[in-house]
Each structure stands twice: as C-alpha cells, then as structure tokens.
Design an enzyme around this catalytic site. Structure first.
Site, PDB file in Angstrom:
ATOM      1  CD  GLU A   1       4.715 123.375-100.384  1.00  0.00           C
ATOM      2  OE1 GLU A   1       5.619 123.988-100.939  1.00  0.00           O
ATOM      3  OE2 GLU A   1       4.552 123.422 -99.146  1.00  0.00           O
TER       4      GLU A   1
ATOM      5  CD  GLU B   1      -7.229 122.275-101.568  1.00  0.00           C
ATOM      6  OE1 GLU B   1      -8.388 122.701-101.530  1.00  0.00           O
ATOM      7  OE2 GLU B   1      -6.843 121.389-102.337  1.00  0.00           O
TER       8      GLU B   1
ATOM      9  CE  LYS C   1       2.589 115.856-100.631  1.00  0.00           C
ATOM     10  NZ  LYS C   1       2.066 117.136-100.345  1.00  0.00           N
TER      11      LYS C   1
ATOM     12  CG  PHE D   1      -4.661 114.817 -89.296  1.00  0.00           C
ATOM     13  CD1 PHE D   1      -4.274 116.130 -89.155  1.00  0.00           C
ATOM     14  CD2 PHE D   1      -5.137 114.399 -90.532  1.00  0.00           C
ATOM     15  CE1 PHE D   1      -4.353 117.023 -90.205  1.00  0.00           C
ATOM     16  CE2 PHE D   1      -5.224 115.281 -91.598  1.00  0.00           C
ATOM     17  CZ  PHE D   1      -4.827 116.585 -91.428  1.00  0.00           C
TER      18      PHE D   1
ATOM     19  N   GLY E   1     -11.070 113.425 -98.085  1.00  0.00           N
ATOM     20  CA  GLY E   1     -11.172 113.736 -99.507  1.00  0.00           C
ATOM     21  C   GLY E   1     -10.057 114.691 -99.891  1.00  0.00           C
TER      22      GLY E   1
ATOM     23  CB  CYS F   1      -3.140 115.677-100.845  1.00  0.00           C
ATOM     24  SG  CYS F   1      -2.461 117.165-101.561  1.00  0.00           S
TER      25      CYS F   1
END
Ligand code: UDX
Length: 451
Positions: free
Chosen positions: A154, A158, A210, A255, A263, A266
């Site tokens: 996944e 958030e 991932k 990014f 933080g 993940c």
C-alpha cells in the site's frame, strides 16, 4: 467480488471502504471488540478526510460490514486481505506475529480456494512465511484446499489516503499465478485512470518495492535537510536550489522540502526495518543508516535555533524563563497522528532546556496530551498561545499557518521571533513585518542563522 479485510486499522479501513465503494461486498474484521462496536455505530477510530462519509454510505447500502467473527470472514470471501499491524520489534525489524496469526486463522477455516493478500508493510520473504502458516494449518486438518499468497503493498499517504487509493499512480501486485493476477486486475480495474499503472511482478520484488519506495523518499528528505544546513553556512537559499535541481526531469520537484525531520508511521519504521533486513543478509546498508542518523539530528535543529537565539549562558537550562509557542504537533497536516512526530523531540528538548511550552494544533491536541500531559499548555486558538511568548516556532505545515495575521503575531510576542521549520513565509515579506525570521536553509535571502 467478496472481500474480507483483516485489521480495521488505517490501511484496512481505507481499503475496505474503497473496495466497497467500487461495488464489492466487504467484511472488515478486527479482534478489538470495542473498535468494531464503534464502527457498527458509525464511530471511526481514526481521522482521515472523507473516510467517515465513505464508510457510512457503504455500510448503509449493505456493501460494508464490520465483525469480530474471523470464521465468517474467512468462509464468506474469496479474497482475504491481511492489513494488520507490523509494529517494529526492539531491533527495528517488523514484528510479524499478527500477520502470521491471520494466516493461521485462514488456514484453519478456509472452505475453498482463497487468495490471501499481504497489504501490511512486510519484509521480503513474508509471503513465504504466510504460505507456510496456512499450509501447516491445512495439514493439521488433512485438507488439500488450494490457496494463493499475493503481495500488494500500500502506498497511501495519510491525509490523502482516499484519493491515493481511488486514483493510484500505480498498483503493485506480486504473484506467481496467472489466474490470480487476472482476478487482482479485475479488482483494481475500477480505480485505474489513464495515468495509473498496474505492475505485476514476482512476490519478493513487490515486497521490496514498498520498502525501496519509502527508503528513497526518506533519502530525498534527509539529503535536502543537509543541503539546507549547508545553504545556511554557505550563504545560499535552499528554496532556489530546490527549483534549480527539481527542473531536471530526472530529479523532479516533489519531496525535496527541508523540514524538522520526517516522522509518521511509515518512513521511520520502514527505514529501520530495511536496515535490519539488510543486516540479516550480512549486507551493510550504509546509505540508509546515514539517512536515519541525519533525520535524528534534524529533529534537534529547531530547538537548537531557539536555544542559540534566545538562550542564556546557563548551559543546563538556557531557556529558563522563556516561553515558546509551537504551531503544529502532528507529523504532517490533515492528521492527528503524532507517531514519530518531530514535535515530540523538539518539545522535549525545549522543556529540558527550561522553556515553558505552549502548543496549538487543529487536530492533534488530544493525542499530544497523551505524550505531554500537563507539562505543556494547549490551546485551540493559534493566536492565544502567542501572548507574551518569546518566540513562535512552526513545526507542522497546516494550511491555517500559511497566511497568518503577522500584525497580530508581532503585537502578541515579546520580542517578535519566528523560527520556521517549514519555510512557510517569504523572507522579503518577513523583513517588512519587522519580525525576526529564522527559516531553514535560506541564507541566500540574507538570513544566515545556522544552528
Ligand atoms: C508515506 C509515503 O508517502 C506513502 O507512500 C507510504 O505509503 C507511507 O509513508 P505518510 O507517512 O502518510 O506517507 O506521509 P508523507 O506525506 O509521505 O510525509 C512523511 C514525512 O516526511 C512527514 O513528516 C513530512 O513532513 C516529511 N516530508 C515530506 C518532508 O520533510 N519533506 C518533504 O519534502 C516531504
């Protein structure tokens, strides 16, 4: 299709709601009775924009149900998603006990062919362990039922989880079975846009993808945080440097924002787990160790700047008698999540230095109280905490902090000072306000306050 999702946590709830939204019949299962009772009554245990509406709608239309009954969930559905937690063990490796327990439950109760999908973030090789756990249970029952284990990591962010799930950049599916690959394609087809890609690969590569994705993003952040530190010392502006390098299509703009350190649930966990996985294979992942170390140091930067600017000669408690107002506690905007949030380190550091700390956050105050109790002051009003404070420090880039009333800030603070961990304000504009402004890495704008 009939789907069961084990684990009504963050990933599980989002996946369950989104699969139901595309017409599937979804059972979300959790062993936490209280959580399931709450969900049945419309109480959503996490804050994620859009999730509540999605759950309530699909629940009332009968496509989404919640239960603690594992047996029913195993028997009813073809596809069994494992979305339980993989908390870091003491050595940083992911703890697989919950994932494997679900595997065993499926093995004990399956009544036909099942597709078992690892959605939790799990280290390379976990699908093999799940397969073994299921197989062992089937053997105990002398059963020859067939099943397939798939890795389907996944990539949700958030605060944007529903959108990320509904309109993914890519869906990665690791499987060694062509028929299962077709079923997974069918399941995800409603979410595919023109730009989306479905990438089918072997199981171990999917598991690695991932970790590699999160480790790469964390690396970019630590890299930019160090470039920012160097910009401060060399008279350069990291915002200009970001523009300059981001225009290279091989690098891109995303990014590359310096900040108070990454933080969340993940990046810190996955970086640690990948370092650990490498160690287990006798491989020294030097680069990632540095990424982690830089991040730990970065969490000290805002407190260092405050101590350097406001601190007395007292070596132990240089901020005694000083009041610092903090804007933002969650690790990023649009969530109340404070897991591994830089604010935790920053505030502890300020308290240890003797400061009085006041905090505002649009969502995370309740969460913050669990960490700090009455050691700090809280307010739901971002200006109230500024009254007579010595400095304001911006820790999280919530929207409401982007364009504040600078006159009000200046009037409220004792000696107007903002230490900005998110570079939210234009240095030129700040000069006009008369507020002393210390951002990260923007010495090229005449602000050369390195910590
Ligand atoms: C991340 C990944 O983005 C997602 O794909 C994965 O599935 C889970 O981990 P998340 O933890 O929700 O998602 O948040 P994200 O928006 O990626 O931010 C992570 C941290 O990096 C935050 O602390 C954020 O403030 C920080 N960050 C991000 C920076 O410091 N600079 C940046 O340029 C971007």
């Amino acid at each position: 299709m009939k789907i069961s999702v084990f684990g009504a946590g963050y990933v599980g709830l989002v996946a369950a709601a989104c699969f139901a939204e595309s017409g599937n019949t979804v059972i979300a299962v959790d062993i936490d009775q209280k959580k399931i009772e709450g969900l049945k009554n419309g109480i959503i245990p996490i804050y994620e924009p859009g999730l509540k509406e999605l759950i309530l709608r699909n629940q009332s239309e009968g496509r989404l149900s919640f239960t603690t009954d594992m047996v029913e969930a195993v028997e009813q559905s073809l596809i069994q998603f494992i979305a339980v937690g993989t908390p870091p063990g003491e050595d940083g490796s992911a703890d697989l006990q919950y994932v494997l327990a679900v595997g065993r439950t499926i093995g004990q109760h399956m009544n036909g062919f099942k597709i078992i999908v690892d959605k939790s973030t799990v280290p390379v090789g976990t699908a093999d362990k799940v397969r073994l756990a299921v197989q062992e249970e089937l053997e105990k029952r002398s059963s020859h039922l067939e099943f397939d284990v798939v890795s389907n990591p996944e990539f949700l962010k958030e605060g944007a989880a529903i959108d990320d799930f509904m309109k993914p950049d890519r869906v990665v599916v690791g499987t060694d079975n062509v028929r299962t690959a077709e079923i997974m394609k069918e399941l995800y087809d409603p979410f595919m846009r023109k730009q989306s890609r479905m990438i089918i690969m072997d199981i171990r590569s999917a598991e690695m993808t991932k970790y590699a994705a999160n480790a790469m993003l964390a690396t970019r952040i630590s890299f930019m945080n160090q470039i920012a530190g160097l910009c401060e010392r060399m008279g350069a502006d990291v915002a200009a440097v970001r523009e300059g390098i981001g225009s290279d299509s091989r690098i891109g703009y995303d990014f590359l924002f310096p900040g108070p350190g990454y933080g969340g649930s993940c990046f810190p966990k996955d970086v640690k787990a990948l370092i650990r996985t490498a160690e287990e294979s006798n491989y020294d992942f030097l680069l990632l160790k540095a990424v982690e170390e830089v991040n730990e140091l970065q969490k000290e930067v805002l407190a260092n700047k405050l101590i350097k600017t406001l601190g007395s000669a007292d070596e132990e408690q240089p901020l005694t008698g000083k009041i610092v107002a903090c804007w933002g506690l969650s690790f990023k905007p649009r969530t109340d999540d404070m897991r591994e949030a830089p604010s935790l380190t920053i505030i502890e550091r300020l308290l240890a230095a003797g400061a009085t700390v006041r905090a505002h956050d649009p969502e995370a105050l309740a969460e913050a109280k669990k960490h700090f109790g009455d050691r700090i002051e809280y307010s739901t009003n971002q200006y109230e905490i500024l009254d007579n404070a010595d400095a304001l420090t911006v820790i999280t880039d919530w929207h409401e902090y982007r364009n504040p009333d600078f006159d009000r800030i200046k009037a409220a603070l004792k000696q107007p000072l903002i230490v900005d961990g998110r570079n939210l304000y234009k240095p030129n504009r700040m000069k006009e306000t008369g507020i002393r402004y210390i951002p990260l890495g923007r010495a090229g704008n005449g602000i050369s306050e390195a910590n």
